[in-house]
Enzyme design. Structure first.
Site, PDB file in Angstrom:
ATOM      1  CE  LYS A 148      -4.033   1.920   2.489  1.00  0.00           C
ATOM      2  NZ  LYS A 148      -4.947   1.763   3.647  1.00  0.00           N
TER       3      LYS A 148
ATOM      4  CB  SER B  91      -8.400   3.644   2.587  1.00  0.00           C
ATOM      5  OG  SER B  91      -7.536   3.006   3.507  1.00  0.00           O
TER       6      SER B  91
ATOM      7  CB  SER C 184      -8.625   0.701   5.376  1.00  0.00           C
ATOM      8  OG  SER C 184      -9.310   1.910   5.189  1.00  0.00           O
TER       9      SER C 184
HETATM   10  N1  GLN Z   1     -13.385   3.983   5.806  1.00  0.00           N
HETATM   11  C1  GLN Z   1     -12.806   4.421   7.047  1.00  0.00           C
HETATM   12  C2  GLN Z   1     -12.419   5.874   6.934  1.00  0.00           C
HETATM   13  O1  GLN Z   1     -12.699   6.447   5.961  1.00  0.00           O
HETATM   14  C3  GLN Z   1     -11.657   3.560   7.407  1.00  0.00           C
HETATM   15  C4  GLN Z   1     -10.387   3.950   6.811  1.00  0.00           C
HETATM   16  C5  GLN Z   1      -9.233   3.077   7.204  1.00  0.00           C
HETATM   17  O2  GLN Z   1      -9.410   2.038   7.837  1.00  0.00           O
HETATM   18  N2  GLN Z   1      -8.030   3.549   6.890  1.00  0.00           N
HETATM   19  O3  GLN Z   1     -11.868   6.447   7.817  1.00  0.00           O
END
Ligand code: GLN
Length: 487
Positions: free
Chosen positions: A80, A155, A179
């Site tokens: 990532k 994400s 995410s």
């Molecule tokens: N979807 C969540 C957010 O927007 C989780 C993001 C994540 O786990 N990095 O914060």
């Protein structure tokens, strides 16, 4: 696509060991696949071909010399793009870090390199890991390999899509509120968030430090377990790293789960599920019963507050963590500024995207004097209350199951105008981050449009061996994991 790419990471590793394929050949095949499909997919921000081939060559040299091959050596992996790899651009999919080159390796990256795992590229993500659909990348959107009109989830959307499309057998993601698990479920693969503190966060671009945790993506549970073995362990560079030995999770994967108590989280199956997801969860319950487990309904009475808690704590922490991007120390700096303050303001105004700005504003508000007690402190107290709910549940059962998400992958653009609808996608995943417990998503079928459904499994802190065992038994009872996106 070459057949070897469709195999699991462990099968690829065995094939290298047995000289059926060389690590260099496999890595080249991975790049060929990326060149064939990534224009459509958008999973990679950049490729790191030289480093990958150099690593693969070292693995082949070991095989030639008859030396023992480290676990997963030679198996292509996508990193990532919020984790540092020396010499690569680490952008966090943000304009503000567009040209930032990593000066050091993240601990996870170093561990991968030590094990001779070729890192093929940096995977696309929502800017600074903020989002649930990977549509917040400053560079390009990621498309779901099962249907290019749909989101891959976020994400870590690039990481998940790359594994689902067999561009790489493995990937790393970061999970602050789901995410890893959400994109794994949308892309039909396994994604796992370890216990907070199991994997070092050193060299991961911080989003919300009390929640962030790095974890594996793979197409099988065994592969995910093996990858966690490679990346976990104590690290003095991360003050929240746990001083515990690295475990072997693979040896207990196939343990009998007869008599095990599994709790179906009532609040996550009550309402809001699409009929297909509901059906898949009911069928998962039947699978566990047929494996001899006892499934009972359990309640997490305060879990309904988790979205509110998370979006105060995560934004508060990110407003502080992202203060460092000011045009002085890293990356982008705005031109034509009249003084220091003007430079800060213009750099941040031009460098950050709209979702990141929204979060920084929300977090700054929650932390401001006069509001701190009402928002931040209250959210911290409620985090404890939710954690207590989990502890109570785990006094009754060995593991919890729930949908990873109430719905499957939605169309690109469907939720971009409505941040609240987007935040609700995280309803089932955030709790594990608040409580610091391990959780994973495993493929659990397909909806009527052929999109993958994910089953989420959670277990008490530091019981990842049990978590993988419970997931493996489910996986092996079906052939969902054998089905690949047709791309
Ligand atoms: N979807 C969540 C957010 O927007 C989780 C993001 C994540 O786990 N990095 O914060």
């Amino acid at each position: 696509m070459q057949e070897i790419l469709k195999k699991s990471a462990m099968a690829q590793y065995e094939a290298i060991k047995n000289k059926e394929v060389s690590a260099v050949e496999l890595t080249k095949a991975s790049f060929e696949r990326i060149k064939d499909v990534d224009e459509k997919l958008g999973a990679f921000n950049s490729l790191t071909e030289d480093t990958a081939l150099e690593t693969a060559k070292k693995a082949d040299e070991k095989v030639a010399k008859g030396e023992e091959l480290p676990l997963l050596a030679g198996v292509p992996l996508a990193l990532k793009d919020n984790m540092n790899l020396i010499g690569s651009k680490t952008t966090a999919s943000s304009k503000i870090l567009e040209n930032f080159v990593s000066p050091y390796n993240a601990t996870v990256t170093q561990k991968l390199l030590d094990n001779l795992v070729p890192i093929v590229g940096k995977a696309n993500l929502d800017e600074f890991a903020m989002g649930s659909s990977n549509e917040n990348s400053a560079f390009k959107k990621v498309h779901n390999p099962w249907n290019l009109k749909k989101v891959p989830g976020g994400s870590s959307g690039g990481s998940a899509a790359s594994v689902a499309a067999c561009e790489a057998a493995l990937a790393l993601g970061s999970d602050t509120g789901g995410s890893i698990r959400l994109p794994a479920s949308f892309c039909g693969i396994v994604g796992m968030k370890p216990t907070y503190g199991k994997v070092s966060r050193y060299g991961l671009i911080a989003f919300a430090s009390s929640l962030d945790q790095i974890g594996p993506f793979a197409r099988t549970v065994e592969d995910a377990a093996a990858l966690l073995e490679v990346i976990s362990g104590y690290d003095p560079h991360d003050s929240t790293s746990l001083k515990l030995p690295v475990e072997n999770y693979r040896q207990s994967l196939n343990n009998d789960i007869k008599g095990m108590k599994i709790g179906l989280v009532k609040e996550f199956v009550q309402e809001g599920l699409t009929p297909d997801v509901e059906k898949a969860i009911k069928s998962a319950v039947e699978t566990y019963k047929s494996l001899g487990a006892e499934v009972i309904e359990v309640s997490l009475p305060n879990i309904k507050h988790s979205i509110g808690i998370y979006y105060i704590l995560a934004t508060a922490e990110c407003s502080s963590n992202l203060a460092r991007f000011d045009g002085v120390k890293y990356g982008y700096r705005a031109d034509n500024t009249s003084n220091l303050l003007d430079m800060y303001c213009k750099t941040r105004a031009e460098g950050f995207g709209p979702e990141v700005k929204r979060r920084i504003m929300l977090g700054t508000y929650a932390l401001s004097s006069g509001y701190y007690d009402a928002y931040y402190k209250k959210a911290q107290q409620m985090r404890r209350v939710v954690t207590e709910d989990f502890l109570k549940a785990f006094s009754q059962v060995d593991a919890l199951i729930a949908p990873t998400c109430p719905n499957t992958a939605f169309d690109l653009g469907a939720k971009t105008e409505d941040p609240l609808a987007m935040y609700l996608t995280d309803i089932a995943t955030i709790g594990a981050n608040l409580a610091g417990i391990p959780a994973l998503s495993v493929p659990a079928g397909f909806d009527s449009e052929g999109m993958p459904i994910g089953l989420q499994i959670m277990s008490p802190q530091l019981t990842e061996a049990r978590l993988f065992n419970v997931a493996y038994k489910f996986e092996q009872a079906h052939d969902y994991y054998k089905q690949l996106a047709n791309l």
